[in-house]
Enzyme design. Structure first.
Site, short mmCIF file in Angstrom:
data_model
loop_
_atom_site.label_atom_id
_atom_site.label_comp_id
_atom_site.label_asym_id
_atom_site.label_seq_id
_atom_site.Cartn_x
_atom_site.Cartn_y
_atom_site.Cartn_z
N ASP A 74 -77.62 -123.52 21.84
CA ASP A 74 -76.93 -124.66 21.21
C ASP A 74 -76.85 -124.50 19.69
O ASP A 74 -76.16 -125.27 19.02
CB ASP A 74 -77.66 -125.96 21.58
CG ASP A 74 -76.81 -127.20 21.33
OD1 ASP A 74 -75.59 -127.05 21.08
OD2 ASP A 74 -77.36 -128.32 21.41
N GLU A 116 -75.10 -122.50 18.02
CA GLU A 116 -74.03 -121.51 18.16
C GLU A 116 -73.12 -121.42 16.94
O GLU A 116 -72.51 -120.38 16.69
CB GLU A 116 -73.18 -121.84 19.40
CG GLU A 116 -72.08 -122.87 19.23
CD GLU A 116 -72.57 -124.26 18.83
OE1 GLU A 116 -73.76 -124.55 19.05
OE2 GLU A 116 -71.77 -125.03 18.26
N ASP A 166 -68.57 -127.88 22.46
CA ASP A 166 -69.95 -127.40 22.42
C ASP A 166 -70.79 -128.13 23.46
O ASP A 166 -71.25 -129.24 23.25
CB ASP A 166 -70.53 -127.62 21.01
CG ASP A 166 -71.97 -127.13 20.90
OD1 ASP A 166 -72.42 -126.41 21.81
OD2 ASP A 166 -72.63 -127.47 19.89
N LYS A 176 -76.76 -129.49 26.36
CA LYS A 176 -77.00 -130.77 25.70
C LYS A 176 -77.17 -131.88 26.74
O LYS A 176 -76.62 -131.77 27.84
CB LYS A 176 -75.78 -131.14 24.82
CG LYS A 176 -75.64 -130.33 23.56
CD LYS A 176 -74.43 -130.79 22.76
CE LYS A 176 -74.26 -129.99 21.49
NZ LYS A 176 -75.36 -130.16 20.52
N ARG A 206 -73.71 -121.29 13.76
CA ARG A 206 -74.12 -120.29 12.77
C ARG A 206 -73.81 -118.88 13.24
O ARG A 206 -73.59 -117.98 12.43
CB ARG A 206 -75.62 -120.47 12.46
CG ARG A 206 -76.53 -120.24 13.62
CD ARG A 206 -77.91 -120.87 13.44
NE ARG A 206 -77.89 -122.33 13.58
CZ ARG A 206 -78.95 -123.12 13.41
NH1 ARG A 206 -80.12 -122.59 13.12
NH2 ARG A 206 -78.85 -124.42 13.56
N1 BES Z 1 -72.47 -129.00 17.01
C1 BES Z 1 -73.87 -129.21 16.94
C2 BES Z 1 -74.27 -130.13 15.77
C3 BES Z 1 -73.75 -131.54 15.83
C4 BES Z 1 -74.49 -132.53 16.46
C5 BES Z 1 -72.57 -131.89 15.24
C6 BES Z 1 -74.03 -133.84 16.51
C7 BES Z 1 -72.11 -133.19 15.28
C8 BES Z 1 -72.84 -134.16 15.91
C9 BES Z 1 -74.59 -127.89 16.78
O1 BES Z 1 -73.99 -126.81 17.39
C10 BES Z 1 -75.93 -128.06 17.39
O2 BES Z 1 -76.00 -128.23 18.57
N2 BES Z 1 -76.97 -127.98 16.56
C11 BES Z 1 -78.30 -128.14 17.03
C12 BES Z 1 -79.13 -127.05 16.40
C13 BES Z 1 -80.48 -126.88 17.02
C14 BES Z 1 -80.36 -126.37 18.43
C15 BES Z 1 -81.28 -125.91 16.18
C16 BES Z 1 -78.80 -129.52 16.63
O3 BES Z 1 -78.38 -130.02 15.57
O4 BES Z 1 -79.55 -130.10 17.39
ZN ZN Z 2 -71.97 -126.89 17.62
MN MN Z 3 -74.53 -126.59 19.40
#
Ligand code: BES
Ligand code: ZN
Ligand code: MN
Length: 497
Positions: free
Chosen positions: A345, A347, A268, A275, A349
């Site tokens: 990001d 993604e 990701d 990111k 869901r």
């Molecule tokens: N895979 C990430 C969540 C994550 C972050 C898992 C750190 C493990 C460690 C997920 O896809 C993500 O990026 N979520 C975002 C959502 C936001 C853009 C609404 C997040 O948590 O910042």
């Molecule tokens: Zn993710």
């Molecule tokens: Mn993500």
């Protein structure tokens, strides 16, 4: 490491560990051993002030009268507090200790210890289970220096008990659960250039040798099914996206299955909503939910669980590219509902939206539990001690909470409701894929709930527990294997014939 159970013999060379409860003087075989050494053990205990506190270890080296060059006295704590988890911890801690030495064989003597709720055979099996979980290493990519631990290399572990036969029987099951957990750990630990969606699917396919029926769908099939949400995430990737369906039919013919659904984002980057660089390498573990489902299916099939279970995993890679999906795009999910992409990001869901809809639509399961490293926000809320539990069903929530306590894989139920759901309404489509900063883990769960179609459902946000969680006596691996024990117990306690 070869693990076996045997009757008690104090004549074994190598290292010998003796388990003692707090405050009690050595009994049974431990007393015999003390006698053979001319009282050296009791003298050492007294001199070191060793009282058998849980987690304490006293090493006695080079005593007369025994073949073993090293004797480790391992404290178990008060005999009234002895538990399966405590035994696993003792087994794990012992391995941690012995791996710092050059010993290649260890015999553990379990005798003269009575625990009201823990039969002697199970106690012995739990020690072996803890030892095995602790000994797991992921060093296949180290060509020069293997870790200190694996260099030392304990080759054989014998747990000596008067209940060897029942210990063997209990361990046979535990060992299969460990195999499932190791598969999960392995998948999470693998680097993302090796474990892309196609390779993950190939490893899932290998479960067919255990009797699991495995189907792998590619992009053309998913397009026909209308999985625009999942497919959108993979648009920027050079790797084909896959949906893998694993079915274990150990229950009655025709009985509705239980279903497990996993987020499998093999890497990701965040996509166009890229990111920041710091720590991005950890996003190789963003397929931890899918890895858990795969490890669970392995465990259920290997122990021939009397249950019909399906595992569905959505495997994609989220990359920035000329073909990648953009913020502002609107995609149509398999359910027919449209989604406005606000942040590429968010993604996971999108992947789960189609995987959940597909699962309830095809299998009409008793329940669906999905697992996903879904939000960073769940770590803000709960740290790495608990996974977040979100559900539309109190009974399933209670079962999961209890199974979590029993297996030391704890879950904490979070609120859901209409007020949160409103946060993901969109001005252009049926919904948007983010709901703002407030309650980020909850709005992610609300999003998922829109794709479960009234099926009994629970969502576990495992972003804090699947990887990089604190090292414990029974886990030193970055990919923890979290969730396999929890869900195996859920099935064993409530859904097996
Ligand atoms: N895979 C990430 C969540 C994550 C972050 C898992 C750190 C493990 C460690 C997920 O896809 C993500 O990026 N979520 C975002 C959502 C936001 C853009 C609404 C997040 O948590 O910042
Ligand atoms: Zn993710
Ligand atoms: Mn993500």
């Amino acid at each position: 490491m070869n693990i076996s159970f045997a009757d008690i013999s104090l004549a074994k060379p190598g290292a010998l560990a003796v388990l003692v409860t707090e405050g009690a003087s050595p009994r049974g075989a431990a007393a015999d051993l003390d006698g053979k050494t001319g009282g050296a053990l009791k003298r050492a205990m007294k001199a070191a002030g060793f009282s058998g506190k849980a987690g304490s270890v006293l090493e006695v080296i080079g005593t007369r009268g025994v073949a073993a060059g090293r004797i480790l006295l391992v404290g178990l704590g008060k005999s009234a507090d002895l538990s399966a988890a405590g035994m696993e911890k003792a087994g794990g801690e012992l391995i941690g200790r012995i791996e710092k030495t050059k010993e290649t064989s260890l015999s553990i003597v379990l005798d003269g210890i009575s625990a009201a709720k823990l039969p002697a055979g199970e106690a012995a099996a739990r020690i072996a289970f803890g030892a095995r979980l602790r000994a797991y290493r992921f060093d296949k990519y180290k060509t020069k220096k293997k870790t200190d631990e694996s260099k030392a290399g304990l080759k054989s572990l014998t747990v000596m008990t008067r209940a060897a036969a029942s210990a063997r029987k209990d361990y046979a099951t535990l060992s299969k659960i460990a195999d499932g957990m190791f598969l999960t750990r392995e998948l999470v630990n693998e680097p993302p250039n090796v474990l892309f969606p196609g390779e993950f699917a190939k490893r899932a396919r290998a479960l067919s040798k255990l009797g699991v029926k495995v189907e792998v769908l590619g992009e053309a099939q998913m397009k026909k099914l209308g999985m625009g949400a999942l497919l959108g995430v993979g648009h920027g990737s050079q790797h084909e996206s896959h949906l893998v369906v694993m079915r274990w039919t150990g229950g009655k013919a025709g009985e509705k299955p239980v279903a497990f659904v996993g987020k499998g984002v093999c890497f990701d980057t965040g996509g166009i909503s890229l990111k920041p660089p710091a720590g991005m390498e950890d996003m190789k573990g963003d397929m931890g939910g899918a890895a858990c489902v795969t490890g669970l299916m392995h465990a259920l099939a290997a122990r021939k669980a009397k249950v019909n279970a399906v595992g569905v995993i959505g495997l994609v890679e989220n990359m920035p590219d000329g073909k990648a999906q953009r913020p502002g795009d609107i995609v149509t999910s398999m359910s027919g509902q449209t989604i406005e992409i606000i942040n590429t990001d968010a993604e996971g869901r999108l992947v789960l939206a189609d995987a959940l809809w597909y699962t309830q639509n095809r299998f009409k399961p008793k329940f669906m539990v999905d697992l996903a490293t879904l939000t960073g926000a769940i770590m803000v809320a709960l740290g790495k001690e608990y996974a977040g539990l979100f559900s539309n069903n109190d009974k399933l929530s209670k079962q999961l909470s209890e199974a979590g306590e029993a297996e030391s894989e704890k879950v904490w139920r979070m609120p859901m409701g209409a007020a949160y759901d409103k946060q993901i309404d969109s001005q252009f489509a049926d919904m948007k894929n983010t709901g703002g900063r407030d309650g980020g883990s909850i709005t992610a769960a609300q999003f998922l709930e829109r794709f479960v179609n009234k099926t009994t459902w629970a969502h576990l946000d495992i972003a804090g527990t699947a990887m990089a969680s604190p090292k414990t006596a029974i886990n030193q691996s970055w990919g923890s294997g979290w969730g396999v024990r929890l869900l195996n117990r859920l099935v064993a306690d409530h859904y097996e014939a």
